[in-house]
Design a protein around this motif. Sequence first.
Motif, PDB file in Angstrom:
ATOM      1  N   PHE A   3      38.110  38.386  40.997  1.00  0.00           N
ATOM      2  CA  PHE A   3      37.487  37.141  40.558  1.00  0.00           C
ATOM      3  C   PHE A   3      36.053  37.015  41.065  1.00  0.00           C
ATOM      4  CE2 PHE A   3      42.023  35.757  40.155  1.00  0.00           C
ATOM      5  CZ  PHE A   3      41.998  35.649  38.781  1.00  0.00           C
ATOM      6  N   ASN A   7      39.976  34.600  32.399  1.00  0.00           N
ATOM      7  CA  ASN A   7      40.445  34.394  33.768  1.00  0.00           C
ATOM      8  C   ASN A   7      41.854  34.933  33.943  1.00  0.00           C
ATOM      9  OD1 ASN A   7      38.723  32.653  35.784  1.00  0.00           O
ATOM     10  ND2 ASN A   7      38.285  31.824  33.757  1.00  0.00           N
ATOM     11  N   CYS A  35      40.653  30.658  41.477  1.00  0.00           N
ATOM     12  CA  CYS A  35      41.405  31.636  40.688  1.00  0.00           C
ATOM     13  C   CYS A  35      42.484  32.306  41.535  1.00  0.00           C
ATOM     14  CB  CYS A  35      40.454  32.685  40.117  1.00  0.00           C
ATOM     15  SG  CYS A  35      39.309  32.061  38.873  1.00  0.00           S
ATOM     16  N   PHE A  95      46.517  28.438  34.277  1.00  0.00           N
ATOM     17  CA  PHE A  95      45.100  28.425  33.909  1.00  0.00           C
ATOM     18  C   PHE A  95      44.868  27.469  32.732  1.00  0.00           C
ATOM     19  CE2 PHE A  95      44.472  32.340  36.394  1.00  0.00           C
ATOM     20  CZ  PHE A  95      43.246  32.061  36.966  1.00  0.00           C
TER      21      PHE A  95
END
Length: 461
Positions: free
Chosen positions: A383, A368, A113, A139
């Motif tokens: 994250f 996310n 991430c 993403f």
Amino acid sequence: MIDRNMKNVLVVSIGFLSLFTAYGGLQSLQSSLNAEDGMGVTSLSVIYASIILSSMFLPPILIKNLGCKWTIVAGMGCYVTYSIGNLYPGWYTLIPTSVILGMGGSPLWSAKCTLLTISGNLQAPKENKKAADVINKYFGIFFLIFQSSAVWGNLMSSLIFGSDKNITNISHEALQYCGAGVCADINSNSTTKKPAQQLVWTLVGCYIGVGVLAMIIVAVFLDNIDRDQAREFRDNREPFWSTFLATFTLLKDKRLVILIPLTMYSGFEQSFLSGEYTKNYVTCALGIHYVGYAMICFGATNSLCSFIFGRLAEYTGRAPLFCVAAVTNFSCILALLFWRPHPDQLPVFFVFPALWGLADAVWQTQTNSLYGVLFPRQKEAAFANYRMWESLGFVIAFAYSTFICLDIKLYILLGVLILSMVTYLWVEFQERKNPTLPVEEGIYDTDFSAKGDHILNQTSL
């Protein structure tokens, strides 16, 4: 020509695709393949409990010392050990390898991430776009490729187990224990008969191979984009407790605390599909060799929708997509409460995973991305929190898997979903009122040549 940032996104996506072809396939089979005394779901619970523990301190330490690239490689190695443990499944092999996987899981995902967020911030000025939009796109691309791992991993299991010559027909008496409403232990059913051991070894051997391939792909082709940050951190090392407490310090931000139900729901809904739906609907009514085919529908829909939603969010915003996912999951949960699975209803077994994949595409890509947008200067800690709270959802769901009835599990899932949407909409409303400032243009150096140019410090380091 593909730019350097897109190349890194594709490399890490393909690496995760290969790794989770193995792990995703094993996770889908645990509740059916290692059903004795709940050993399979217990190992999954241990995995996510270990991820919680590692989320508390490992991600910031490893990412800042090793950089994103080598943290990802090390984490992948931990996943491969779990595949090795499944060669001879038992309490003394599955539980230790579950702990090892869990300790590497949070750093692996946090590093991924972080890398995608850095890449998005680097690329945004080049495309004259908002960093949030580029991060969303990255993403979406990642989950398009990554979620297709459910297709390949489960296709391998179904093809290999489908070659078993001792597949038995399911009796009418056994079918009465399938689905919600009948609270009984289905482990005694003939439908949960294990495939031949030789076939299990063949499948696990293939999973080990693709896991090792993932490590090689990332080690060879991924750029070490935060190498200079990691080197500078090692040269000017912060006190251990400062790094250790980074994950918990971020909990002072009330936005993160309020997002906890949404993050945990991600763990609840994924664990339900892989642990409960596969066992109580597919394996019970059709047999274990159909688990892979059902999960292929989930993976294919998830992969396609991840890409579509990653692009669509730029025009619709996050909130409408979250609402679509919530309505889809809500409808599926209600239907599963009343559906009594039967082999004559074969298409229905694949409709539910497909719809679940559509919803999960939103939970994964948009949650996310939301963390990356809300906490751009504390990416590692943010994250790490994401993985910690998502893993807590997995732990709770897998922990009560063998103790409560299926209909109660569905009601719990429904309650967490409703709470998640209420809290998410509050955070979205606050973000609209007071938008988070993006990382300043130029905060990263985009030149990765060997001439001594380096990535500039962020305020979080």
